[in-house]
Write a protein that holds these residues in place. Structure first.
Motif, PDB file in Angstrom:
ATOM      1  N   VAL A 267       0.874  -1.172   0.000  1.00  0.00           N
ATOM      2  CA  VAL A 267       0.000   0.000   0.000  1.00  0.00           C
ATOM      3  C   VAL A 267       0.908   1.218   0.000  1.00  0.00           C
ATOM      4  O   VAL A 267       1.674   1.438   0.949  1.00  0.00           O
ATOM      5  CB  VAL A 267      -0.939   0.001   1.213  1.00  0.00           C
ATOM      6  CG1 VAL A 267      -1.785   1.275   1.235  1.00  0.00           C
ATOM      7  CG2 VAL A 267      -1.840  -1.241   1.189  1.00  0.00           C
ATOM      8  N   GLU A 281       0.396  -1.302 -10.146  1.00  0.00           N
ATOM      9  CA  GLU A 281      -0.990  -1.351  -9.708  1.00  0.00           C
ATOM     10  C   GLU A 281      -1.913  -1.806 -10.841  1.00  0.00           C
ATOM     11  O   GLU A 281      -2.696  -2.755 -10.667  1.00  0.00           O
ATOM     12  CB  GLU A 281      -1.429   0.028  -9.209  1.00  0.00           C
ATOM     13  CG  GLU A 281      -2.867   0.063  -8.719  1.00  0.00           C
ATOM     14  CD  GLU A 281      -3.216   1.373  -8.010  1.00  0.00           C
ATOM     15  OE1 GLU A 281      -4.201   1.365  -7.252  1.00  0.00           O
ATOM     16  OE2 GLU A 281      -2.508   2.382  -8.214  1.00  0.00           O
ATOM     17  N   GLY A 285      -1.389  -5.595 -10.100  1.00  0.00           N
ATOM     18  CA  GLY A 285      -2.175  -5.655  -8.879  1.00  0.00           C
ATOM     19  C   GLY A 285      -1.376  -5.998  -7.640  1.00  0.00           C
ATOM     20  O   GLY A 285      -1.907  -6.568  -6.682  1.00  0.00           O
ATOM     21  N   PHE A 288      -0.892  -0.834  -4.357  1.00  0.00           N
ATOM     22  CA  PHE A 288      -2.130  -0.076  -4.269  1.00  0.00           C
ATOM     23  C   PHE A 288      -1.777   1.371  -3.964  1.00  0.00           C
ATOM     24  O   PHE A 288      -1.373   1.696  -2.844  1.00  0.00           O
ATOM     25  CB  PHE A 288      -3.038  -0.676  -3.193  1.00  0.00           C
ATOM     26  CG  PHE A 288      -3.418  -2.095  -3.492  1.00  0.00           C
ATOM     27  CD1 PHE A 288      -4.612  -2.392  -4.131  1.00  0.00           C
ATOM     28  CD2 PHE A 288      -2.557  -3.142  -3.184  1.00  0.00           C
ATOM     29  CE1 PHE A 288      -4.949  -3.704  -4.435  1.00  0.00           C
ATOM     30  CE2 PHE A 288      -2.885  -4.454  -3.486  1.00  0.00           C
ATOM     31  CZ  PHE A 288      -4.084  -4.737  -4.111  1.00  0.00           C
ATOM     32  N   CYS A 290      -2.255   5.146  -3.153  1.00  0.00           N
ATOM     33  CA  CYS A 290      -3.225   6.006  -2.467  1.00  0.00           C
ATOM     34  C   CYS A 290      -2.687   7.430  -2.515  1.00  0.00           C
ATOM     35  O   CYS A 290      -1.825   7.815  -1.717  1.00  0.00           O
ATOM     36  CB  CYS A 290      -3.416   5.552  -1.019  1.00  0.00           C
ATOM     37  SG  CYS A 290      -3.938   3.826  -0.881  1.00  0.00           S
ATOM     38  N   ALA A 302      -7.475   0.164   1.594  1.00  0.00           N
ATOM     39  CA  ALA A 302      -6.603  -0.741   0.836  1.00  0.00           C
ATOM     40  C   ALA A 302      -5.999  -1.805   1.748  1.00  0.00           C
ATOM     41  O   ALA A 302      -5.852  -2.967   1.347  1.00  0.00           O
ATOM     42  CB  ALA A 302      -5.502   0.053   0.140  1.00  0.00           C
TER      43      ALA A 302
END
Length: 354
Positions: A267, A281, A285, A288, A290, A302
């Motif tokens: 994250v 991302e 995947g 994540f 932010c 997340a």
């Protein structure tokens, strides 16, 4: 061939340590010059890389200019005596400048689009600017794109095998589940005016509520109430820890990316998106991002999403990444050797500059 490598950040040590070993094994003459920056010198010593320190640390943007000038002046003096075929670096301000004075080749590696001061100072002077394929900027005919990330120069499975013994060094048992939280100091030249979490304590509480032990790594001094979460291990062992974590929550792009390429979901809490974080991302995947004004709230969400997924999810995603992305060390060595050969084929001796 004679190669000069310049180191101005701990991440540069990780990036170049395998190319240094490979270049040396191929019989090339490798000279490493560094300036003090966080644990960069400690890492050079830990990896037993012969080097010379040319300048100290800077503690502000103003002092950085003075330190950089000192570093470049001393690098020029050393390189003039060596007469290298190639000077290489990450960012490459000093490397590109010195190479242009000595009329030798410079190979610059970079992946940070928003570090505009560095790119403006280095790119116009560089012979080759090597960027990940996902780098968002087109920097002209000198740009060489490659399908990978800086972190795959030292964390590709061809180069790195995580050691579970690191767990004992931080007081964990092999069966313990844990998270690594990385907080930035926000003092780098490209970090001015930015920030990550509103309150990192909320993220730590969320992780603990899920049953994870929390290990905190912070640049500078963390808030007093977070000090008990700090851990201590040798800097070269951090990647072993990232590989064994359940999740990594980081304000810094490098730590988040290191975790992601190791198959540990990351994250990334930072107002800025980068080409490589966006690709990790969107395509894989494993990270994540932010960013934006609501990044703190999005990061907490997340964390919940990551912890709800299975371990097999991340292993499968990493497997696909490794199928589609290269061992970057091999690319680095190829670039250095090809530009050195080009210089040897058409030498412009620097004897008049000595």
């Amino acid at each position: 061939m004679r190669v000069v490598i310049t180191i101005q950040h701990p991440g540069h040590v990780h990036f170049f340590r395998n190319p240094i070993e490979e270049l040396d094994a191929r019989g090339h003459e490798v000279h490493v010059f560094a300036r003090e920056s966080d644990v960069a010198i400690a890492l050079l010593e830990a990896y037993d890389i012969d080097h010379e320190v040319l300048a100290g640390e800077s503690d502000s943007l103003l002092s950085l200019a003075t330190v950089q000038a000192t570093y470049e002046t001393r690098l020029l003096a050393r390189a003039r005596r060596i007469d290298p075929d190639v000077i290489t670096a990450i960012g490459g301000v000093a490397a590109a400048h010195v190479a242009s004075v000595l009329r030798t080749k410079s190979v610059v590696f970079y992946d940070t689009e928003h570090a505009t001061l560095i790119t403006k100072l280095a790119y116009p002077f560089a012979d080759a600017i090597c960027t990940p394929a996902c780098y968002r900027d087109d920097v002209g005919s000198s740009q060489v794109r490659y399908p990978g990330y800086h972190e795959l120069a030292y964390l590709h499975p061809n180069r790195f095998d995580p050691d579970p013994a690191v767990l004992e060094s931080v007081g964990l048992d092999p069966d313990d589940s844990f998270a690594v939280v990385r907080l930035s100091s926000w003092e780098a030249s490209h970090d001015v005016g930015h920030g990550g979490f509103d309150d990192p304590r909320e993220a730590i509480d969320r992780l603990e509520e899920s049953g994870l032990e929390v290990l905190l790594s912070a640049e500078g001094e963390p808030p007093a109430d977070l000090e008990p979460y700090q851990f201590s291990t040798r800097p070269e062992r951090l990647h072993d820890l990232l590989a064994h974590a359940e999740i990594v929550v980081s304000e810094g792009a490098t730590t988040a990316t290191e975790a992601a390429v190791l198959g540990t979901p990351a994250v990334y809490v930072n107002p800025l998106s980068l080409g490589y974080t966006a690709e990790l991302e969107a395509e894989y995947g494993l990270l994540f991002g932010c960013n934006g004004d609501d990044r703190h709230a999005r990061a907490l969400e997340a964390i919940d999403d990551v912890l709800a997924a299975s371990a097999e999810t991340w292993a499968e995603r990493r497997e696909r990444l490794l199928e589609e992305r290269i061992d970057v060390t091999a690319f680095v060595v190829e670039q250095i050797e090809s530009h050195a050969r080009a210089r040897e084929a058409n030498p412009t001796p620097a004897t008049t500059l000595r």
